[in-house]
Design a protein around this motif. Sequence first.
Motif, short mmCIF file in Angstrom:
data_model
loop_
_atom_site.label_atom_id
_atom_site.label_comp_id
_atom_site.label_asym_id
_atom_site.label_seq_id
_atom_site.Cartn_x
_atom_site.Cartn_y
_atom_site.Cartn_z
N LYS B 60 0.81 -1.22 0.00
CA LYS B 60 0.00 0.00 0.00
C LYS B 60 0.84 1.27 0.00
O LYS B 60 0.57 2.20 -0.75
CB LYS B 60 -0.91 -0.02 1.23
N GLN B 61 1.87 1.28 0.84
CA GLN B 61 2.68 2.49 0.93
C GLN B 61 3.32 2.81 -0.43
O GLN B 61 3.31 3.95 -0.88
CB GLN B 61 3.75 2.33 2.01
N GLN B 62 3.85 1.78 -1.08
CA GLN B 62 4.50 2.01 -2.38
C GLN B 62 3.47 2.48 -3.41
O GLN B 62 3.74 3.39 -4.21
CB GLN B 62 5.18 0.72 -2.85
N LEU B 63 2.32 1.85 -3.39
CA LEU B 63 1.26 2.22 -4.33
C LEU B 63 0.83 3.67 -4.11
O LEU B 63 0.68 4.44 -5.06
CB LEU B 63 0.08 1.27 -4.10
N TYR B 64 0.70 4.03 -2.86
CA TYR B 64 0.26 5.38 -2.53
C TYR B 64 1.29 6.40 -3.01
O TYR B 64 0.96 7.40 -3.65
CB TYR B 64 0.06 5.50 -1.02
N GLU B 65 2.54 6.12 -2.70
CA GLU B 65 3.58 7.06 -3.13
C GLU B 65 3.66 7.16 -4.65
O GLU B 65 3.84 8.24 -5.20
CB GLU B 65 4.93 6.65 -2.54
N VAL B 119 0.72 6.27 6.66
CA VAL B 119 1.63 5.93 7.75
C VAL B 119 2.99 6.62 7.65
O VAL B 119 3.38 7.40 8.50
CB VAL B 119 1.82 4.40 7.84
N GLU B 120 3.70 6.30 6.57
CA GLU B 120 5.03 6.91 6.44
C GLU B 120 4.87 8.22 5.71
O GLU B 120 4.56 8.25 4.52
CB GLU B 120 5.95 5.96 5.69
N THR B 121 5.09 9.31 6.40
CA THR B 121 4.57 10.55 5.88
C THR B 121 5.62 11.50 5.33
O THR B 121 5.33 12.34 4.49
CB THR B 121 3.74 11.27 6.97
N SER B 122 6.87 11.36 5.76
CA SER B 122 7.84 12.37 5.35
C SER B 122 8.04 12.36 3.82
O SER B 122 8.15 13.42 3.21
CB SER B 122 9.17 12.17 6.07
N ARG B 123 8.04 11.18 3.21
CA ARG B 123 8.25 11.13 1.76
C ARG B 123 7.06 11.68 0.99
O ARG B 123 7.22 12.38 0.00
CB ARG B 123 8.56 9.71 1.30
N THR B 124 5.84 11.35 1.47
CA THR B 124 4.69 11.86 0.73
C THR B 124 4.57 13.37 0.88
O THR B 124 4.26 14.07 -0.08
CB THR B 124 3.39 11.18 1.21
N ILE B 127 6.78 14.99 -1.58
CA ILE B 127 6.27 15.01 -2.96
C ILE B 127 5.38 16.24 -3.17
O ILE B 127 5.54 16.99 -4.13
CB ILE B 127 5.46 13.72 -3.27
N VAL B 128 4.47 16.46 -2.23
CA VAL B 128 3.56 17.59 -2.36
C VAL B 128 4.31 18.91 -2.26
O VAL B 128 4.09 19.84 -3.04
CB VAL B 128 2.45 17.51 -1.29
N ASP B 129 5.24 18.99 -1.30
CA ASP B 129 6.03 20.21 -1.18
C ASP B 129 6.85 20.46 -2.45
O ASP B 129 7.08 21.61 -2.81
CB ASP B 129 6.97 20.12 0.03
N GLY B 130 7.27 19.38 -3.08
CA GLY B 130 8.01 19.52 -4.33
C GLY B 130 7.19 20.23 -5.40
O GLY B 130 7.71 21.07 -6.14
N VAL B 131 5.91 19.89 -5.48
CA VAL B 131 5.04 20.54 -6.47
C VAL B 131 4.91 22.03 -6.14
O VAL B 131 5.00 22.88 -7.03
CB VAL B 131 3.64 19.88 -6.49
N ARG B 132 4.73 22.33 -4.86
CA ARG B 132 4.61 23.74 -4.46
C ARG B 132 5.88 24.51 -4.81
O ARG B 132 5.83 25.63 -5.32
CB ARG B 132 4.36 23.86 -2.95
N ARG B 133 7.01 23.90 -4.51
CA ARG B 133 8.28 24.56 -4.80
C ARG B 133 8.43 24.77 -6.30
O ARG B 133 8.85 25.83 -6.76
CB ARG B 133 9.45 23.72 -4.27
N ALA B 134 8.07 23.74 -7.08
CA ALA B 134 8.16 23.85 -8.54
C ALA B 134 7.30 25.01 -9.04
O ALA B 134 7.73 25.79 -9.90
CB ALA B 134 7.74 22.55 -9.20
#
Lengths: 216, 216
Positions: B60-65, B119-124, B127-134
């Motif tokens: 699930k985590q991999q799929l979500y990311e 669950v594992e939140t720092s990577r997700t 990703i979202v912060d990356g879009v904002r930065r872009a």
Amino acid sequence: MAPTTPAYRRLSVEERRTQLLTAALTLFANRAPEDVSLDDVAEAAGVSRPLVYRYFPGGKQQLYEAALRSAAEELEQCFDEPRQGPLLPRLRRALDRYLAFVDQHDAGFSALLQGGSVVETSRTTAIVDGVRRAAADHILRHLDITEPTPRLRMTVRMWITAVEAASLIWLDENKQPPVDELRDWLVEQFVAVLSVTAARDPQTASVVQALASTDA
Amino acid sequence: MAPTTPAYRRLSVEERRTQLLTAALTLFANRAPEDVSLDDVAEAAGVSRPLVYRYFPGGKQQLYEAALRSAAEELEQCFDEPRQGPLLPRLRRALDRYLAFVDQHDAGFSALLQGGSVVETSRTTAIVDGVRRAAADHILRHLDITEPTPRLRMTVRMWITAVEAASLIWLDENKQPPVDELRDWLVEQFVAVLSVTAARDPQTASVVQALASTDA
């Protein structure tokens, strides 16, 4: 030398609870939630793990939610402002209290806003959304608007999100610009975005007029 | 009758992957992540659970990311805009693409923005912060600013957050106001908040002047 708190003074239940919540918020603010254990909280608060469990038998999730809730309540108190006198000074005073909260709670504030990040997430997200909703409700009440048009409500909610973003960036950038400038800047942005919406929405136009007439 | 996709056509690896990602994003968008199982994803995509695992052995985590990442990439493509011609029409075109993405992806878009919630939140969150930065980088590049002052950068980032909030509210309110009005409204807010900052920051003042001279 400055007097220090006696190391072994017995804390009251409420003091102990607050101490644990503060320690928890700080930890959750600085690490990913999955990297925070109850042992860490116990260590940061200088107490035993069983004592943490006595206060929070639901463990980490309960502690996290309680910490969020306590921060949220404190934050909402910042919005309390008598509904009298010119409007913009009221907003300025509320922002002063809000920014003082951000300043003092620093890490805890970031934890609050990044709230939806622990295993069980719907409740924590609801806490944070509750604060946002409370902020919007307060603003509309001060503007004497009971039934906001979608455009006015959207403008207010967008500004609140922008204020949140500004607070996080401000913490990130060593609290620059100075807090008084930040507060005035945010108030000016509020008036500016309302003025933009005023061209599309008569209710917002009347709000802008009220702001101008009481605060010119 | 319109032709339908044959039920049993074999999908290519890429098509299958996309199908699984789409199913996953939709599920994650509509339920708390802890309430989504791989069985649900398999069922929504009309495939077996082992097949989901073949594509996403990390579960699930991999799929979500992966779903977040694919949405993020697509979103960032919206910001691609040639750096020529008047500035505000460029921003308008980028916003048109962005809002079309929001419109089409609806639930998936909400999932992306509520990204830090598994669950594992720092990577997700990253990703979202990356879009904002872009998004912020794109805007500053179009404004020909390589070293933004803190006040200009903060203004741009606040506006991006406000646009995000507007998109979520817009989805929530049955896509009202109409997308063209929303786009123009957001552009006008951009100019308005920059103008407020211009009074406090010479660099922003020059940006506002450039906007006025090329787009008047």
